[in-house]
Design an enzyme around this catalytic site. Structure first.
Site, PDB file in Angstrom:
ATOM      1  N   SER A 135      -4.954 -14.857   0.405  1.00 62.76           N
ATOM      2  CA  SER A 135      -5.730 -15.988  -0.333  1.00 62.76           C
ATOM      3  C   SER A 135      -5.076 -16.542  -1.415  1.00 62.76           C
ATOM      4  O   SER A 135      -4.335 -15.629  -2.370  1.00 62.76           O
ATOM      5  CB  SER A 135      -6.856 -15.119  -0.913  1.00 62.76           C
ATOM      6  OG  SER A 135      -7.913 -16.178  -1.576  1.00 62.76           O
TER       7      SER A 135
ATOM      8  N   TYR B 105     -10.332  -8.520  -5.228  1.00 65.58           N
ATOM      9  CA  TYR B 105     -10.217  -9.255  -4.008  1.00 65.58           C
ATOM     10  C   TYR B 105      -8.587  -9.783  -4.201  1.00 65.58           C
ATOM     11  O   TYR B 105      -7.935  -9.667  -3.188  1.00 65.58           O
ATOM     12  CB  TYR B 105     -10.825 -10.527  -3.676  1.00 65.58           C
ATOM     13  CG  TYR B 105     -10.841 -11.528  -2.813  1.00 65.58           C
ATOM     14  CD1 TYR B 105     -11.112 -11.166  -1.545  1.00 65.58           C
ATOM     15  CD2 TYR B 105     -10.335 -12.849  -3.334  1.00 65.58           C
ATOM     16  CE1 TYR B 105     -10.759 -12.276  -0.376  1.00 65.58           C
ATOM     17  CE2 TYR B 105     -10.280 -13.756  -2.058  1.00 65.58           C
ATOM     18  CZ  TYR B 105     -10.229 -13.323  -0.931  1.00 65.58           C
ATOM     19  OH  TYR B 105     -10.198 -14.438   0.207  1.00 65.58           O
TER      20      TYR B 105
ATOM     21  N   LYS C 105      -5.592  -8.798  -1.877  1.00 68.42           N
ATOM     22  CA  LYS C 105      -4.748  -9.577  -1.193  1.00 68.42           C
ATOM     23  C   LYS C 105      -3.265  -9.891  -1.351  1.00 68.42           C
ATOM     24  O   LYS C 105      -2.644 -10.058  -0.475  1.00 68.42           O
ATOM     25  CB  LYS C 105      -5.503 -11.119  -1.109  1.00 68.42           C
ATOM     26  CG  LYS C 105      -6.781 -11.223  -0.671  1.00 68.42           C
ATOM     27  CD  LYS C 105      -6.892 -11.228   0.753  1.00 68.42           C
ATOM     28  CE  LYS C 105      -8.289 -11.131   1.328  1.00 68.42           C
ATOM     29  NZ  LYS C 105      -8.207 -11.222   2.962  1.00 68.42           N
TER      30      LYS C 105
ATOM     31  N   ASP D 120     -15.631  -0.856  11.531  1.00 65.30           N
ATOM     32  CA  ASP D 120     -15.462  -0.937   9.769  1.00 65.30           C
ATOM     33  C   ASP D 120     -14.013  -0.816   9.285  1.00 65.30           C
ATOM     34  O   ASP D 120     -13.565   0.307   9.451  1.00 65.30           O
ATOM     35  CB  ASP D 120     -16.578   0.181   9.157  1.00 65.30           C
ATOM     36  CG  ASP D 120     -16.549  -0.312   7.458  1.00 65.30           C
ATOM     37  OD1 ASP D 120     -15.581  -0.801   7.175  1.00 65.30           O
ATOM     38  OD2 ASP D 120     -17.347   0.352   6.886  1.00 65.30           O
ATOM     39  N   VAL D 121     -13.504  -1.852   9.058  1.00 66.15           N
ATOM     40  CA  VAL D 121     -11.983  -1.585   8.641  1.00 66.15           C
ATOM     41  C   VAL D 121     -11.827  -0.796   7.276  1.00 66.15           C
ATOM     42  O   VAL D 121     -10.487  -0.646   7.235  1.00 66.15           O
ATOM     43  CB  VAL D 121     -11.097  -3.118   8.621  1.00 66.15           C
ATOM     44  CG1 VAL D 121     -11.483  -3.957   9.735  1.00 66.15           C
ATOM     45  CG2 VAL D 121     -11.698  -3.798   7.188  1.00 66.15           C
TER      46      VAL D 121
HETATM   47  N1  LIG Z   1     -12.892 -19.204   3.919  1.00 62.35           N
HETATM   48  C1  LIG Z   1     -12.136 -19.491   3.194  1.00 62.35           C
HETATM   49  O1  LIG Z   1     -11.814 -20.436   2.493  1.00 62.35           O
HETATM   50  C2  LIG Z   1     -10.802 -18.318   2.487  1.00 62.35           C
HETATM   51  C3  LIG Z   1     -10.061 -18.490   1.525  1.00 62.35           C
HETATM   52  C4  LIG Z   1      -9.214 -17.522   1.264  1.00 62.35           C
HETATM   53  C5  LIG Z   1      -8.995 -16.430   2.089  1.00 62.35           C
HETATM   54  N2  LIG Z   1      -9.899 -16.381   3.302  1.00 62.35           N
HETATM   55  C6  LIG Z   1      -9.619 -15.133   3.931  1.00 62.35           C
HETATM   56  O2  LIG Z   1     -10.083 -15.425   5.339  1.00 62.35           O
HETATM   57  C7  LIG Z   1     -10.715 -14.166   5.879  1.00 62.35           C
HETATM   58  C8  LIG Z   1     -11.749 -14.674   6.728  1.00 62.35           C
HETATM   59  O3  LIG Z   1     -12.714 -15.362   5.787  1.00 62.35           O
HETATM   60  P1  LIG Z   1     -14.092 -16.020   6.069  1.00 62.35           P
HETATM   61  O4  LIG Z   1     -14.279 -17.041   4.902  1.00 62.35           O
HETATM   62  O5  LIG Z   1     -14.237 -16.499   7.460  1.00 62.35           O
HETATM   63  O6  LIG Z   1     -15.363 -14.767   5.860  1.00 62.35           O
HETATM   64  P2  LIG Z   1     -16.630 -14.537   6.350  1.00 62.35           P
HETATM   65  O7  LIG Z   1     -17.321 -13.841   5.365  1.00 62.35           O
HETATM   66  O8  LIG Z   1     -17.077 -15.863   7.080  1.00 62.35           O
HETATM   67  O9  LIG Z   1     -16.349 -13.508   7.849  1.00 62.35           O
HETATM   68  C9  LIG Z   1     -15.768 -12.444   7.442  1.00 62.35           C
HETATM   69  C10 LIG Z   1     -16.036 -11.384   8.620  1.00 62.35           C
HETATM   70  O10 LIG Z   1     -15.684  -9.936   8.531  1.00 62.35           O
HETATM   71  C11 LIG Z   1     -16.735  -9.294   8.904  1.00 62.35           C
HETATM   72  N3  LIG Z   1     -16.389  -8.043   8.071  1.00 62.35           N
HETATM   73  C12 LIG Z   1     -16.818  -7.814   6.733  1.00 62.35           C
HETATM   74  N4  LIG Z   1     -16.455  -6.574   6.434  1.00 62.35           N
HETATM   75  C13 LIG Z   1     -15.842  -5.852   7.203  1.00 62.35           C
HETATM   76  C14 LIG Z   1     -15.574  -4.730   7.643  1.00 62.35           C
HETATM   77  N5  LIG Z   1     -15.476  -3.502   6.489  1.00 62.35           N
HETATM   78  N6  LIG Z   1     -14.996  -4.242   8.721  1.00 62.35           N
HETATM   79  C15 LIG Z   1     -15.098  -5.155   9.711  1.00 62.35           C
HETATM   80  N7  LIG Z   1     -15.651  -6.421   9.450  1.00 62.35           N
HETATM   81  C16 LIG Z   1     -15.885  -6.841   8.494  1.00 62.35           C
HETATM   82  C17 LIG Z   1     -17.918  -9.908   8.360  1.00 62.35           C
HETATM   83  O11 LIG Z   1     -19.023  -9.359   9.191  1.00 62.35           O
HETATM   84  C18 LIG Z   1     -17.342 -11.280   9.051  1.00 62.35           C
HETATM   85  O12 LIG Z   1     -17.767 -11.420  10.244  1.00 62.35           O
HETATM   86  C19 LIG Z   1     -10.752 -13.372   4.809  1.00 62.35           C
HETATM   87  O13 LIG Z   1      -9.844 -12.229   4.850  1.00 62.35           O
HETATM   88  C20 LIG Z   1     -11.102 -14.139   3.485  1.00 62.35           C
HETATM   89  O14 LIG Z   1     -10.545 -13.295   2.476  1.00 62.35           O
HETATM   90  C21 LIG Z   1     -10.934 -17.304   3.318  1.00 62.35           C
END
Ligand SMILES: NC(=O)c1ccc[n+]([C@@H]2O[C@H](COP(=O)([O-])OP(=O)(O)OC[C@H]3O[C@@H](n4cnc5c(N)ncnc54)[C@H](O)[C@@H]3O)[C@@H](O)[C@H]2O)c1
Length: 258
Positions: free
Chosen positions: A139, A152, A156, A59-60
């Site tokens: 983000s 968020y 970020k 858990d980060v």
């Molecule tokens: N998908 C997008 O378009 C998008 C856009 C901007 C930024 N991001 C960033 O990219 C990254 C990945 O996003 P995503 O869309 O793949 O998210 P997602 O929700 O599909 O995956 C996130 C993963 O992190 C894990 N997680 C959540 N809380 C945690 C914790 N406390 N400790 C350890 N693991 C934890 C979840 O279980 C999941 O496996 C994130 O940092 C997100 O903010 C994504």
């Protein structure tokens, strides 16, 4: 076959799903040994098994667990060469004046302190070997200050300033630090789209390329580039890997009420 990341050890947080899983799979395909640091035991263990990596329940938002994940990478694989701070979870859409202290604290713990603890621990090993790559997932939400997601956005953007500060301080040590602002159809996005099918079409239409990206095919190759030798002179940057969404911004304006 030789891969871009042959012999490298990479730790990817939140690699049980979405972009993190895409990066973990691509890193493994490029020859890296990957530590999947994820708090969902089922998905984390499954991805690790699939790619021949190592799952470390993490858990980060917990410093002890983050430091344990870094220490485990070093004890099991001998080093930590690449750190990808990707995990994110939680958050609630709502107006600034309605946010609670707990929501802000959670956002900062997952989105800022977790990456900071991981970077601080990994740097000790990277500095010794004078080689390291840190990639922080940030983000456009924060860059543009999209409404409804203060915790968020704040976390970020704090992470982006940490990215640039560390990039300056660590440049002489051969350690680069960069940020990626992605746009991808991750599991989280697809889960929302399953309930609100109109969102997928709206998101695709708002993207200059007409589609949200794919974690493995669109986002992960850029992470491979940043993690590889070819990017050794690239540090302190934010790369928008989003089909051009950042150019004119995204008109994300949910109705938050009064
Ligand atoms: N998908 C997008 O378009 C998008 C856009 C901007 C930024 N991001 C960033 O990219 C990254 C990945 O996003 P995503 O869309 O793949 O998210 P997602 O929700 O599909 O995956 C996130 C993963 O992190 C894990 N997680 C959540 N809380 C945690 C914790 N406390 N400790 C350890 N693991 C934890 C979840 O279980 C999941 O496996 C994130 O940092 C997100 O903010 C994504």
């Amino acid at each position: 076959m030789t891969g871009t990341l042959d012999g490298r050890v990479a730790l990817v947080t939140g690699a049980g799903a979405g972009i993190g899983a895409g990066i973990a799979r691509r890193f493994a395909a490029e020859g890296a040994r990957v530590v999947v640091a994820e708090f969902d035991r089922a998905t984390g263990a499954a991805v690790a098994e699939e790619i021949g990596g190592l799952f470390v329940a993490t858990d980060v938002s917990r410093r002890d667990q983050v430091e344990n994940a870094v220490a485990t990478a070093i004890s099991e694989f001998g080093s930590i060469d690449v750190l990808v701070n990707n995990a994110w979870g939680g958050g609630r859409v709502g107006r600034v004046e309605n946010k609670t202290d707990d929501e802000l604290a959670h956002g900062m713990a997952v989105g800022y302190y977790g990456p900071f603890w991981a970077m601080r621990a990994a740097y000790l090993d990277m500095r010794q070997r004078r080689w390291g790559r840190v990639i922080n997932m940030c983000s456009l939400n924060g860059v543009n200050a999209h409404i409804g997601s203060l915790e968020y956005n704040a976390a970020k953007e704090a992470l982006r300033t940490l990215t640039r500060t560390a990039a300056r301080e660590w440049a002489p040590s051969g350690v680069t630090v960069n940020a990626i602002c992605p746009a991808a159809k991750s599991q989280a996005f697809l889960a929302v789209a399953a309930q609100h099918p109109e969102i997928e079409a709206i998101a695709d239409a708002a993207n200059p390329m007409g589609r949200m990206g794919d974690p493995y095919d669109d986002i992960a190759p850029v992470a491979v580039f940043l993690a590889g030798e070819g990017a050794r002179y690239v540090t302190g940057n934010t790369l928008f890997v989003d089909g051009g969404s950042h150019i004119n911004g995204v008109a994300w304006a949910p109705d938050l009420g009064e």
